[in-house]
Scaffold this motif. Structure first.
Motif, mmCIF file in Angstrom:
data_model
loop_
_atom_site.group_PDB
_atom_site.id
_atom_site.type_symbol
_atom_site.label_atom_id
_atom_site.label_comp_id
_atom_site.label_asym_id
_atom_site.label_seq_id
_atom_site.Cartn_x
_atom_site.Cartn_y
_atom_site.Cartn_z
ATOM 1 N N SER A 187 54.197 40.509 35.625
ATOM 2 C CA SER A 187 54.701 40.120 34.033
ATOM 3 C C SER A 187 53.583 39.897 32.903
ATOM 4 C CB SER A 187 55.548 39.161 34.211
ATOM 5 O OG SER A 187 55.105 37.874 34.244
ATOM 6 N N GLY A 188 52.312 39.818 33.353
ATOM 7 C CA GLY A 188 51.246 39.717 32.450
ATOM 8 C C GLY A 188 50.731 38.172 32.337
ATOM 9 N N ARG A 189 51.307 37.477 33.028
ATOM 10 C CA ARG A 189 50.949 35.836 32.936
ATOM 11 C C ARG A 189 49.783 35.803 33.728
ATOM 12 N NH1 ARG A 189 54.431 31.421 36.382
ATOM 13 N NH2 ARG A 189 54.105 33.015 37.888
ATOM 14 N N ILE A 190 48.930 34.975 32.983
ATOM 15 C CA ILE A 190 47.518 34.731 34.064
ATOM 16 C C ILE A 190 48.018 33.643 35.005
ATOM 17 C CG2 ILE A 190 45.341 33.703 33.971
ATOM 18 C CD1 ILE A 190 44.930 34.954 31.365
ATOM 19 N N VAL A 191 47.849 33.932 36.316
ATOM 20 C CA VAL A 191 48.187 33.204 37.476
ATOM 21 C C VAL A 191 47.328 32.281 37.813
ATOM 22 C CG1 VAL A 191 48.740 32.952 39.765
ATOM 23 C CG2 VAL A 191 49.911 34.813 38.383
ATOM 24 N N LEU A 192 46.040 32.948 37.777
ATOM 25 C CA LEU A 192 44.868 31.761 37.888
ATOM 26 C C LEU A 192 43.631 32.708 37.271
ATOM 27 C CD1 LEU A 192 42.599 32.836 40.446
ATOM 28 C CD2 LEU A 192 44.553 32.034 41.874
ATOM 29 N N PHE A 193 42.560 32.076 37.062
ATOM 30 C CA PHE A 193 41.147 32.671 36.892
ATOM 31 C C PHE A 193 40.136 31.930 37.513
ATOM 32 C CE2 PHE A 193 39.005 29.997 33.616
ATOM 33 C CZ PHE A 193 39.954 29.157 33.119
ATOM 34 N N SER A 194 39.108 32.587 37.838
ATOM 35 C CA SER A 194 38.173 32.167 38.772
ATOM 36 C C SER A 194 36.713 32.265 37.855
ATOM 37 C CB SER A 194 37.998 32.600 40.007
ATOM 38 O OG SER A 194 37.685 34.034 40.074
ATOM 39 N N VAL A 195 35.722 31.374 38.384
ATOM 40 C CA VAL A 195 34.413 31.220 37.430
ATOM 41 C C VAL A 195 33.630 31.278 38.802
ATOM 42 C CG1 VAL A 195 32.749 30.339 35.888
ATOM 43 C CG2 VAL A 195 35.201 30.347 35.367
ATOM 44 N N SER A 196 32.839 32.400 39.098
ATOM 45 C CA SER A 196 31.855 32.276 40.183
ATOM 46 C C SER A 196 30.551 32.387 39.686
ATOM 47 C CB SER A 196 32.006 33.482 41.168
ATOM 48 O OG SER A 196 33.412 33.445 41.878
ATOM 49 N N SER A 197 29.565 31.688 40.259
ATOM 50 C CA SER A 197 28.138 31.693 39.846
ATOM 51 C C SER A 197 27.402 32.054 41.124
ATOM 52 C CB SER A 197 27.807 30.311 39.480
ATOM 53 O OG SER A 197 28.473 30.087 38.220
ATOM 54 N N HIS A 198 26.573 33.138 41.078
ATOM 55 C CA HIS A 198 26.092 33.773 42.314
ATOM 56 C C HIS A 198 24.570 33.696 41.865
ATOM 57 C CE1 HIS A 198 29.566 35.824 43.883
ATOM 58 N NE2 HIS A 198 29.769 35.957 42.666
ATOM 59 N N PRO A 199 23.596 33.219 42.814
ATOM 60 C CA PRO A 199 22.285 33.120 42.685
ATOM 61 C C PRO A 199 21.689 34.555 42.558
ATOM 62 C CG PRO A 199 22.740 32.505 44.940
ATOM 63 C CD PRO A 199 24.022 32.780 44.464
ATOM 64 N N GLY A 200 20.696 34.731 41.523
ATOM 65 C CA GLY A 200 20.368 35.978 41.188
ATOM 66 C C GLY A 200 19.533 36.823 42.030
ATOM 67 N N ASP A 201 18.916 35.966 42.810
ATOM 68 C CA ASP A 201 18.143 36.390 43.916
ATOM 69 C C ASP A 201 18.869 36.814 45.371
ATOM 70 O OD1 ASP A 201 18.250 34.092 44.931
ATOM 71 O OD2 ASP A 201 16.370 33.646 44.923
ATOM 72 N N ARG A 202 20.081 36.561 45.464
ATOM 73 C CA ARG A 202 20.734 36.552 46.429
ATOM 74 C C ARG A 202 22.111 37.607 46.422
ATOM 75 N NH1 ARG A 202 21.938 30.801 48.060
ATOM 76 N NH2 ARG A 202 19.691 30.531 47.536
ATOM 77 N N PHE A 203 22.372 38.099 45.209
ATOM 78 C CA PHE A 203 23.614 38.588 45.019
ATOM 79 C C PHE A 203 23.522 39.885 44.301
ATOM 80 C CE2 PHE A 203 27.936 39.315 43.351
ATOM 81 C CZ PHE A 203 28.482 39.345 44.257
ATOM 82 N N THR A 204 23.918 41.010 44.630
ATOM 83 C CA THR A 204 24.042 42.224 43.970
ATOM 84 C C THR A 204 25.423 42.655 43.888
ATOM 85 O OG1 THR A 204 21.616 42.841 44.192
ATOM 86 C CG2 THR A 204 23.224 44.558 43.453
ATOM 87 N N TYR A 205 25.967 42.922 42.690
ATOM 88 C CA TYR A 205 27.172 43.554 42.589
ATOM 89 C C TYR A 205 27.080 44.890 42.448
ATOM 90 C CZ TYR A 205 31.918 43.609 40.817
ATOM 91 O OH TYR A 205 33.365 43.942 40.661
ATOM 92 N N SER A 206 27.993 45.822 43.351
ATOM 93 C CA SER A 206 27.703 47.217 43.199
ATOM 94 C C SER A 206 28.952 47.903 43.366
ATOM 95 C CB SER A 206 27.011 47.467 44.833
ATOM 96 O OG SER A 206 26.937 48.712 45.002
ATOM 97 N N MET A 207 28.915 49.021 42.613
ATOM 98 C CA MET A 207 30.268 49.735 42.406
ATOM 99 C C MET A 207 29.713 51.281 42.112
ATOM 100 S SD MET A 207 31.415 48.786 38.823
ATOM 101 C CE MET A 207 30.628 47.232 38.635
ATOM 102 N N HIS A 208 30.875 52.018 42.188
ATOM 103 C CA HIS A 208 30.703 53.532 42.060
ATOM 104 C C HIS A 208 31.680 54.117 41.331
ATOM 105 C CE1 HIS A 208 33.441 54.442 44.824
ATOM 106 N NE2 HIS A 208 33.103 53.380 45.758
ATOM 107 N N ILE A 209 31.571 55.170 40.709
ATOM 108 C CA ILE A 209 32.666 55.762 39.926
ATOM 109 C C ILE A 209 32.500 57.213 40.500
ATOM 110 C CG2 ILE A 209 33.841 56.456 37.870
ATOM 111 C CD1 ILE A 209 30.803 54.092 37.582
ATOM 112 N N ASP A 210 33.733 57.779 41.042
ATOM 113 C CA ASP A 210 33.843 59.198 41.256
ATOM 114 C C ASP A 210 34.388 59.953 39.964
ATOM 115 O OD1 ASP A 210 32.714 59.605 44.015
ATOM 116 O OD2 ASP A 210 34.371 58.162 44.489
ATOM 117 N N PRO A 211 34.056 61.127 39.996
ATOM 118 C CA PRO A 211 34.584 62.065 38.794
ATOM 119 C C PRO A 211 35.907 62.443 39.049
ATOM 120 C CG PRO A 211 32.977 63.276 40.170
ATOM 121 C CD PRO A 211 32.907 61.777 40.688
ATOM 122 N N ALA A 212 36.612 62.542 38.082
ATOM 123 C CA ALA A 212 38.076 63.245 38.112
ATOM 124 C C ALA A 212 38.957 62.217 39.042
ATOM 125 C CB ALA A 212 38.200 64.699 38.554
#
Lengths: 243, 243
Positions: free
Chosen positions: A218-243
């Motif tokens: 229904s659009g209500r914010i149930v929760l939000f999280s704030v995560s802090s990752h050490p820069g030398d220990r964490f890489t956020y990785s993703m990909h996008i496929d066409p179409a």
DNA sequence: GAGTGGTCTAGACCACGTG
DNA sequence: ACGTGGTCTAGACCACTCC
């Protein structure tokens, strides 16, 4: 009574789960050809529409790669710190790959600085849970996380369990809502003393900050999280496929 | 000869483009109801499959929100520094919202340290172009970017133009390949002297580093880019919709 | 040319949200 | 009760890859 038991949800999810399990079990190695669509239709006794919907999911997860004329091949890498993110299922999967311990810190009201930082409403009130996420219990910290829960869910907060299930999923189950949109903002900032101590890094060391907000349908914010990752220990990785 | 001219690609893309244009033109305000699926079928003279495929695209872009029983509503925000990322079209859209100036720096060979940093092969050779991305020409720098182009595309590099078109899109047009998978890794690190000078920030200030690799549809890496964004000036934003 | 995935039709039934 | 989007069938033709 019928001989078949159709208990679970949509058939395309069952087909997708079957294939995912087969890949995970090693029946199809990385780069191996998956059965063709028509073969999967026969095997599962469903139409091509259903098979294609299942394959669409797996493709969105980055598990397979498809090319007209060539076929469908397994396309995955097993690096633990990579976090492919294509849909909500993937987001929850990430949580299952790591361990989260937390403690309740009471009710908080967002200052205007925090509100701007988190893209939330100033003065809004939340139940604050603080915790640390690790790859393995007792292992190196991957992130320090502050989870802010909508006070309307107060009755269900006490029942939350640490472990490999997201708090969001647990709350959804307990309070009976379904997942809606998830938004996330990512930025870089310098570690404060709290993050530095919790993660075992230097003050002012670079941090990857991820703020995720979870809405119910229904659009209500149930929760939000704030995560802090050490820069030398964490890489956020993703990909996008066409179409 | 027929009275209709079916020139472009799939019909669902034409339907999607029509709706996108109508939303952009203000015919449907934020939160407004879009026509139902059956209405769109009638209007465009296509089947429900085609309409649903078009709506699926718009939903992936974050332009609309759909709920069973309720309907389809426009769901967009216009904040410039947010970068929703659901598919390749959105990725290219981001480039169109900012300005990129670059200069050719010659041929480089990746050291093993760089290779590990960028998740690329050590010893591989690339044509290096360096540049700065700004929201407006002459404005505040948003990022400093090193673009590494596959040497096989050497003949087309000289024709690359700065501006609001991605280098990847330009190369695709010139060399005649189509877009395949895009991957990106995001991490936080401390600014070196080069980034500090280019972005006007302090050395060791937090940076958001985004490494993107672009493949053509045969899987070859056409180019990869390494963008460094000042932590206090850039937030990477995205969303995920359920199912 | 045979087989693959991509697009598309014309139907159908169902779960859900809103009156 | 009604209309919405979600799921699903059984066909079809096409673009593309590979042999």
């Amino acid at each position: 009574m019928n001989s078949t038991t159709p208990p679970a949800g949509p058939r395309y999810l069952q087909v997708a789960d079957d294939l995912r399990a087969a890949i995970a079990a090693g029946h199809y190695a990385e780069g191996a050809q998956l059965p063709t669509e028509s073969a999967l239709c026969d095997r599962h006794g469903v139409s091509r529409f259903t098979v294609r919907e299942a394959l669409r999911r797996l493709q969105a997860e980055g598990l397979i790669r498809r090319r007209r004329g060539s076929g469908t091949v397994v396309d995955t890498v097993g690096s633990v710190l990579r976090q492919p993110l294509s849909d909500v299922a993937e987001l929850l999967q990430y949580a299952a790959d790591s361990e989260f311990d937390f403690e309740r810190r009471g009710m908080v009201t967002l200052s205007s600085a925090q509100a701007a930082d988190f893209a939330m409403a100033a003065g809004s009130r939340w139940i604050l849970l603080s915790g640390i996420r690790r790859m393995t219990p007792g292992g190196v910290p991957l992130a320090v996380t502050d989870v802010h829960v909508n006070p309307a869910l107060e009755p269900h907060v006490a029942a939350l369990q640490p472990g490999r299930q997201t708090l969001f999923a647990q709350l959804g189950l307990a309070a009976g809502f379904r997942i809606g949109r998830v938004e996330q903002d990512i930025r870089a900032l310098a570690a404060g003393s709290r993050e530095a101590a919790a993660l075992g890094i230097a003050r002012r060391a670079p941090l990857l900050r991820i703020v995720r907000s979870y809405r119910d349908d229904s659009g209500r914010i149930v929760l939000f999280s704030v995560s802090s990752h050490p820069g030398d220990r964490f890489t956020y990785s993703m990909h996008i496929d066409p179409a």
